[in-house]
Design a protein around this motif. Structure first.
Motif, PDB file in Angstrom:
ATOM      1  N   MET A  17      42.006  33.202  15.855  1.00 51.80           N
ATOM      2  CA  MET A  17      42.131  34.249  16.840  1.00 51.80           C
ATOM      3  C   MET A  17      42.007  33.654  18.234  1.00 51.80           C
ATOM      4  O   MET A  17      41.048  32.960  18.522  1.00 51.80           O
ATOM      5  N   ASP A  18      42.942  33.924  19.071  1.00 58.23           N
ATOM      6  CA  ASP A  18      42.853  33.483  20.464  1.00 58.23           C
ATOM      7  C   ASP A  18      42.010  34.479  21.250  1.00 58.23           C
ATOM      8  O   ASP A  18      42.030  35.679  20.982  1.00 58.23           O
ATOM      9  N   ARG A  19      41.278  33.958  22.211  1.00 59.81           N
ATOM     10  CA  ARG A  19      40.448  34.823  23.054  1.00 59.81           C
ATOM     11  C   ARG A  19      41.316  35.666  23.961  1.00 59.81           C
ATOM     12  O   ARG A  19      42.315  35.196  24.493  1.00 59.81           O
ATOM     13  N   LEU A  20      40.913  36.902  24.158  1.00 61.10           N
ATOM     14  CA  LEU A  20      41.556  37.770  25.145  1.00 61.10           C
ATOM     15  C   LEU A  20      40.761  37.779  26.443  1.00 61.10           C
ATOM     16  O   LEU A  20      41.270  38.163  27.478  1.00 61.10           O
ATOM     17  N   THR A  21      39.510  37.345  26.368  1.00 63.62           N
ATOM     18  CA  THR A  21      38.632  37.423  27.529  1.00 63.62           C
ATOM     19  C   THR A  21      38.273  36.034  28.035  1.00 63.62           C
ATOM     20  O   THR A  21      38.385  35.054  27.315  1.00 63.62           O
ATOM     21  N   LYS A  22      37.841  35.995  29.265  1.00 56.22           N
ATOM     22  CA  LYS A  22      37.338  34.764  29.866  1.00 56.22           C
ATOM     23  C   LYS A  22      36.027  35.101  30.574  1.00 56.22           C
ATOM     24  O   LYS A  22      35.782  36.232  30.941  1.00 56.22           O
ATOM     25  N   ARG A  23      35.191  34.077  30.749  1.00 55.96           N
ATOM     26  CA  ARG A  23      33.938  34.266  31.480  1.00 55.96           C
ATOM     27  C   ARG A  23      33.947  33.362  32.714  1.00 55.96           C
ATOM     28  O   ARG A  23      34.482  32.267  32.672  1.00 55.96           O
ATOM     29  N   ASP A  24      33.299  33.836  33.773  1.00 60.99           N
ATOM     30  CA  ASP A  24      33.195  33.000  34.965  1.00 60.99           C
ATOM     31  C   ASP A  24      32.027  32.033  34.798  1.00 60.99           C
ATOM     32  O   ASP A  24      31.360  32.016  33.761  1.00 60.99           O
ATOM     33  N   LYS A  25      31.770  31.216  35.811  1.00 59.62           N
ATOM     34  CA  LYS A  25      30.716  30.193  35.700  1.00 59.62           C
ATOM     35  C   LYS A  25      29.329  30.790  35.498  1.00 59.62           C
ATOM     36  O   LYS A  25      28.434  30.115  35.017  1.00 59.62           O
ATOM     37  N   ASP A  26      29.150  32.067  35.837  1.00 55.28           N
ATOM     38  CA  ASP A  26      27.861  32.736  35.649  1.00 55.28           C
ATOM     39  C   ASP A  26      27.778  33.473  34.310  1.00 55.28           C
ATOM     40  O   ASP A  26      26.783  34.127  34.015  1.00 55.28           O
ATOM     41  N   GLY A  27      28.840  33.387  33.513  1.00 56.06           N
ATOM     42  CA  GLY A  27      28.843  34.022  32.204  1.00 56.06           C
ATOM     43  C   GLY A  27      29.309  35.466  32.206  1.00 56.06           C
ATOM     44  O   GLY A  27      29.301  36.120  31.171  1.00 56.06           O
ATOM     45  N   LYS A  28      29.727  35.972  33.368  1.00 54.92           N
ATOM     46  CA  LYS A  28      30.211  37.354  33.434  1.00 54.92           C
ATOM     47  C   LYS A  28      31.662  37.413  32.971  1.00 54.92           C
ATOM     48  O   LYS A  28      32.451  36.494  33.211  1.00 54.92           O
ATOM     49  N   VAL A  29      32.017  38.517  32.309  1.00 51.76           N
ATOM     50  CA  VAL A  29      33.376  38.688  31.813  1.00 51.76           C
ATOM     51  C   VAL A  29      34.322  38.914  32.987  1.00 51.76           C
ATOM     52  O   VAL A  29      34.059  39.729  33.866  1.00 51.76           O
ATOM     53  N   CYS A  30      35.425  38.170  33.001  1.00 53.07           N
ATOM     54  CA  CYS A  30      36.476  38.361  33.996  1.00 53.07           C
ATOM     55  C   CYS A  30      37.444  39.400  33.449  1.00 53.07           C
ATOM     56  O   CYS A  30      37.983  39.227  32.351  1.00 53.07           O
ATOM     57  N   VAL A  31      37.631  40.466  34.168  1.00 51.13           N
ATOM     58  CA  VAL A  31      38.523  41.531  33.725  1.00 51.13           C
ATOM     59  C   VAL A  31      39.859  41.361  34.427  1.00 51.13           C
ATOM     60  O   VAL A  31      39.937  41.415  35.652  1.00 51.13           O
ATOM     61  N   PRO A  32      40.929  41.132  33.639  1.00 55.62           N
ATOM     62  CA  PRO A  32      42.241  40.995  34.269  1.00 55.62           C
ATOM     63  C   PRO A  32      42.732  42.352  34.756  1.00 55.62           C
ATOM     64  O   PRO A  32      42.203  43.397  34.368  1.00 55.62           O
ATOM     65  N   LEU A  33      43.737  42.321  35.588  1.00 61.24           N
ATOM     66  CA  LEU A  33      44.335  43.585  36.006  1.00 61.24           C
ATOM     67  C   LEU A  33      44.811  44.312  34.759  1.00 61.24           C
ATOM     68  O   LEU A  33      45.484  43.741  33.904  1.00 61.24           O
ATOM     69  N   ALA A  34      44.409  45.540  34.631  1.00 56.93           N
ATOM     70  CA  ALA A  34      44.751  46.303  33.437  1.00 56.93           C
ATOM     71  C   ALA A  34      46.241  46.612  33.405  1.00 56.93           C
ATOM     72  O   ALA A  34      46.815  47.029  34.402  1.00 56.93           O
ATOM     73  N   ASN A  35      46.830  46.345  32.260  1.00 55.95           N
ATOM     74  CA  ASN A  35      48.199  46.786  32.026  1.00 55.95           C
ATOM     75  C   ASN A  35      48.275  47.218  30.568  1.00 55.95           C
ATOM     76  O   ASN A  35      47.423  46.873  29.751  1.00 55.95           O
ATOM     77  N   ALA A  36      49.296  47.963  30.245  1.00 57.57           N
ATOM     78  CA  ALA A  36      49.391  48.544  28.905  1.00 57.57           C
ATOM     79  C   ALA A  36      49.431  47.470  27.821  1.00 57.57           C
ATOM     80  O   ALA A  36      48.819  47.618  26.767  1.00 57.57           O
ATOM     81  N   PHE A  37      50.130  46.368  28.055  1.00 58.08           N
ATOM     82  CA  PHE A  37      50.240  45.306  27.057  1.00 58.08           C
ATOM     83  C   PHE A  37      48.880  44.680  26.788  1.00 58.08           C
ATOM     84  O   PHE A  37      48.472  44.527  25.634  1.00 58.08           O
ATOM     85  N   TYR A  38      48.146  44.325  27.849  1.00 58.10           N
ATOM     86  CA  TYR A  38      46.824  43.724  27.683  1.00 58.10           C
ATOM     87  C   TYR A  38      45.877  44.693  26.982  1.00 58.10           C
ATOM     88  O   TYR A  38      45.145  44.302  26.072  1.00 58.10           O
ATOM     89  N   LEU A  39      45.881  45.943  27.379  1.00 53.62           N
ATOM     90  CA  LEU A  39      44.989  46.932  26.758  1.00 53.62           C
ATOM     91  C   LEU A  39      45.323  47.116  25.286  1.00 53.62           C
ATOM     92  O   LEU A  39      44.425  47.232  24.449  1.00 53.62           O
ATOM     93  N   ALA A  40      46.609  47.119  24.928  1.00 62.11           N
ATOM     94  CA  ALA A  40      46.999  47.247  23.520  1.00 62.11           C
ATOM     95  C   ALA A  40      46.483  46.054  22.720  1.00 62.11           C
ATOM     96  O   ALA A  40      45.964  46.223  21.608  1.00 62.11           O
TER      97      ALA A  40
END
Length: 116
Positions: A1-24
């Motif tokens: 499984m590939d990750r859909l999420t990324k974390r910044d250097k502080d461990g917080k989740v980086c939320v990409p700009l929401a779009n229908a494809f990413y949300l699906a």
């Protein structure tokens, strides 16, 4: 499984700009994980490799306790506990043997075992 999420250097989740494809994709992944959790296929390990776990430790012959000792977790060895269909005693099989000496269906088992 590939990750859909990324974390910044502080461990917080980086939320990409929401779009229908990413949300699906995110909801599909969440549904897959929830399905596995509900069916018992997902294991939530309470420790990680490198952690220290503690338990009562015995001498090599197993007869004398030397007290509660710390032990470093070097890896995981999950096991299936299986009982023979004829009712014989149960046995433990490492999960790593699935596809090698243990198979999920009889046809595959017969095919792989007959090659050996």
């Amino acid at each position: 499984m590939d990750r859909l999420t990324k974390r910044d250097k502080d461990g917080k989740v980086c939320v990409p700009l929401a779009n229908a494809f990413y949300l699906a994709l995110a909801y599909e992944r969440l549904a897959e994980l929830e399905d596995k959790l509900e069916s018992g296929q997902l294991v939530d390990m309470k420790c990680k490799i490198g952690d220290t776990v503690f338990f009562d430790t015995f001498t090599n012959n197993g007869s004398t306790s030397i007290g509660i000792q710390g032990h470093e977790v070097k890896g995981y060895d999950l096991r299936l506990i299986v009982k023979n269909t004829q009712g014989y005693d149960s046995t433990e099989i490492p999960i790593s043997e699935i596809g090698k000496s243990v198979f999920l269906n009889k046809d595959e088992a017969e095919q792989k075992i007959s090659k050996n």
